[in-house]
Write a protein that holds these residues in place. Sequence first.
Motif, PDB file in Angstrom:
ATOM      1  N   ARG A  82       0.837  -1.204   0.000  1.00  0.00           N
ATOM      2  CA  ARG A  82       0.000   0.000   0.000  1.00  0.00           C
ATOM      3  C   ARG A  82       0.868   1.249   0.000  1.00  0.00           C
ATOM      4  N   ASP A  83       1.845   1.284   0.894  1.00  0.00           N
ATOM      5  CA  ASP A  83       2.680   2.474   1.047  1.00  0.00           C
ATOM      6  C   ASP A  83       3.573   2.721  -0.169  1.00  0.00           C
ATOM      7  N   HIS A  84       4.094   1.648  -0.761  1.00  0.00           N
ATOM      8  CA  HIS A  84       4.912   1.813  -1.965  1.00  0.00           C
ATOM      9  C   HIS A  84       4.071   2.335  -3.125  1.00  0.00           C
ATOM     10  N   ILE A  85       2.874   1.800  -3.290  1.00  0.00           N
ATOM     11  CA  ILE A  85       2.003   2.271  -4.364  1.00  0.00           C
ATOM     12  C   ILE A  85       1.626   3.735  -4.120  1.00  0.00           C
ATOM     13  N   ALA A  86       1.291   4.059  -2.885  1.00  0.00           N
ATOM     14  CA  ALA A  86       0.882   5.432  -2.555  1.00  0.00           C
ATOM     15  C   ALA A  86       1.989   6.438  -2.836  1.00  0.00           C
ATOM     16  N   SER A  87       3.221   6.014  -2.733  1.00  0.00           N
ATOM     17  CA  SER A  87       4.321   6.968  -2.866  1.00  0.00           C
ATOM     18  C   SER A  87       5.011   6.959  -4.232  1.00  0.00           C
ATOM     19  N   ILE A  88       4.422   6.294  -5.220  1.00  0.00           N
ATOM     20  CA  ILE A  88       5.021   6.323  -6.559  1.00  0.00           C
ATOM     21  C   ILE A  88       4.915   7.747  -7.113  1.00  0.00           C
ATOM     22  N   ALA A  89       6.033   8.291  -7.504  1.00  0.00           N
ATOM     23  CA  ALA A  89       6.053   9.630  -8.110  1.00  0.00           C
ATOM     24  C   ALA A  89       5.513   9.540  -9.533  1.00  0.00           C
ATOM     25  N   SER A  90       4.790  10.558  -9.953  1.00  0.00           N
ATOM     26  CA  SER A  90       4.195  10.535 -11.292  1.00  0.00           C
ATOM     27  C   SER A  90       5.254  10.366 -12.381  1.00  0.00           C
ATOM     28  N   ILE A  91       6.425  10.879 -12.143  1.00  0.00           N
ATOM     29  CA  ILE A  91       7.509  10.759 -13.121  1.00  0.00           C
ATOM     30  C   ILE A  91       7.977   9.305 -13.280  1.00  0.00           C
ATOM     31  N   ASP A  92       7.742   8.474 -12.265  1.00  0.00           N
ATOM     32  CA  ASP A  92       8.174   7.077 -12.288  1.00  0.00           C
ATOM     33  C   ASP A  92       7.096   6.101 -12.761  1.00  0.00           C
ATOM     34  N   LEU A  93       5.871   6.580 -12.948  1.00  0.00           N
ATOM     35  CA  LEU A  93       4.759   5.683 -13.283  1.00  0.00           C
ATOM     36  C   LEU A  93       5.014   4.848 -14.533  1.00  0.00           C
ATOM     37  N   SER A  94       5.443   5.461 -15.600  1.00  0.00           N
ATOM     38  CA  SER A  94       5.618   4.706 -16.845  1.00  0.00           C
ATOM     39  C   SER A  94       6.746   3.684 -16.730  1.00  0.00           C
ATOM     40  N   THR A  95       7.805   4.028 -16.027  1.00  0.00           N
ATOM     41  CA  THR A  95       8.920   3.098 -15.841  1.00  0.00           C
ATOM     42  C   THR A  95       8.475   1.886 -15.021  1.00  0.00           C
ATOM     43  N   ILE A  96       7.735   2.131 -13.948  1.00  0.00           N
ATOM     44  CA  ILE A  96       7.245   1.038 -13.107  1.00  0.00           C
ATOM     45  C   ILE A  96       6.226   0.196 -13.873  1.00  0.00           C
ATOM     46  N   ALA A  97       5.351   0.859 -14.631  1.00  0.00           N
ATOM     47  CA  ALA A  97       4.360   0.128 -15.426  1.00  0.00           C
ATOM     48  C   ALA A  97       5.045  -0.784 -16.440  1.00  0.00           C
ATOM     49  N   GLU A  98       6.068  -0.286 -17.084  1.00  0.00           N
ATOM     50  CA  GLU A  98       6.819  -1.089 -18.058  1.00  0.00           C
ATOM     51  C   GLU A  98       7.462  -2.293 -17.379  1.00  0.00           C
ATOM     52  N   ALA A  99       8.092  -2.056 -16.229  1.00  0.00           N
ATOM     53  CA  ALA A  99       8.734  -3.154 -15.490  1.00  0.00           C
ATOM     54  C   ALA A  99       7.705  -4.171 -15.020  1.00  0.00           C
ATOM     55  N   TRP A 100       6.559  -3.690 -14.551  1.00  0.00           N
ATOM     56  CA  TRP A 100       5.496  -4.574 -14.071  1.00  0.00           C
ATOM     57  C   TRP A 100       4.973  -5.454 -15.206  1.00  0.00           C
ATOM     58  N   SER A 101       4.705  -4.853 -16.343  1.00  0.00           N
ATOM     59  CA  SER A 101       4.142  -5.608 -17.469  1.00  0.00           C
ATOM     60  C   SER A 101       5.124  -6.629 -18.017  1.00  0.00           C
ATOM     61  N   ASP A 102       6.401  -6.468 -17.699  1.00  0.00           N
ATOM     62  CA  ASP A 102       7.430  -7.382 -18.176  1.00  0.00           C
ATOM     63  C   ASP A 102       7.680  -8.555 -17.228  1.00  0.00           C
ATOM     64  N   LYS A 103       7.035  -8.557 -16.069  1.00  0.00           N
ATOM     65  CA  LYS A 103       7.209  -9.646 -15.106  1.00  0.00           C
ATOM     66  C   LYS A 103       6.428 -10.876 -15.566  1.00  0.00           C
ATOM     67  N   GLU A 104       6.856 -12.041 -15.116  1.00  0.00           N
ATOM     68  CA  GLU A 104       6.356 -13.329 -15.606  1.00  0.00           C
ATOM     69  C   GLU A 104       4.828 -13.475 -15.558  1.00  0.00           C
ATOM     70  N   GLN A 114       0.690  -0.202 -21.057  1.00  0.00           N
ATOM     71  CA  GLN A 114      -0.413   0.762 -21.020  1.00  0.00           C
ATOM     72  C   GLN A 114      -1.445   0.363 -19.965  1.00  0.00           C
ATOM     73  N   ASP A 115      -1.801  -0.926 -19.941  1.00  0.00           N
ATOM     74  CA  ASP A 115      -2.746  -1.424 -18.938  1.00  0.00           C
ATOM     75  C   ASP A 115      -2.185  -1.229 -17.530  1.00  0.00           C
ATOM     76  N   ALA A 116      -0.902  -1.546 -17.373  1.00  0.00           N
ATOM     77  CA  ALA A 116      -0.257  -1.424 -16.065  1.00  0.00           C
ATOM     78  C   ALA A 116      -0.268   0.024 -15.587  1.00  0.00           C
ATOM     79  N   GLN A 117       0.009   0.951 -16.493  1.00  0.00           N
ATOM     80  CA  GLN A 117       0.007   2.357 -16.097  1.00  0.00           C
ATOM     81  C   GLN A 117      -1.406   2.805 -15.713  1.00  0.00           C
ATOM     82  N   ARG A 118      -2.411   2.385 -16.472  1.00  0.00           N
ATOM     83  CA  ARG A 118      -3.808   2.726 -16.143  1.00  0.00           C
ATOM     84  C   ARG A 118      -4.177   2.159 -14.777  1.00  0.00           C
TER      85      ARG A 118
END
Length: 143
Positions: A82-104, A114-118
Motif C-alpha cells: 500500500r505504502d509503496h504504491i501510494a508513494s510512486i512519483a508521477s515521473i516514475d509511473l511509466s517506468t514502473i508500469a513497463e517493469a510490471w508488465s514485463d514480469k512473468e 499501457q494497462d499497467a500504467q492505467r
Amino acid sequence: MAVLTDILVAPATDAPAIISEWPNSKRWPSLQTTGLDWLVLADLAEALGQAALARSIENLEASSSADETKGPWVYVLPTELRDHIASIASIDLSTIAEAWSDKEEAKARGLTAQDAQRLLLEIQPLAVSARDGQKPMLLWVSM
C-alpha cells in the motif's frame, strides 16, 4: 474462466462482511478488476524493487472465505505494498508500469505497459486513501 479481483479499502475486521456482501454492496472504496490477483500484485512489488515483499504477497493466506475451495476469498495485502504504491512519483509511473508488465505472471496474463500504467493510476488514489486512513487494502477474489 475469468478471475474477478477487486481491491478494497477497509479494516481487516470487515473481511467477513465483505465476503457476505461484496460485490453487491458499495460501502467500501474499491477498484473492480479482472485478473489482478496476488501473483500479479507480487509482480508489481518486484517491479517496485521489493523482492521480499513480492515473496510475502505470493504466500498470502486468505483471511476470510465463503468456501475454502470455491471462494470468494479476501486477502489482507501488506501495508508495505500500500505504502509503496501510494508513494510512486508521477515521473516514475511509466517506468514502473513497463517493469510490471514485463514480469512473468503479468506478462502471462496479457498485462501491457499501457494497462499497467492505467491500473497504477487507478490503484494509487486507493492506496493513498488507505494509508492516510491507516487502513489496509484488501483483495477480494472470486472464480
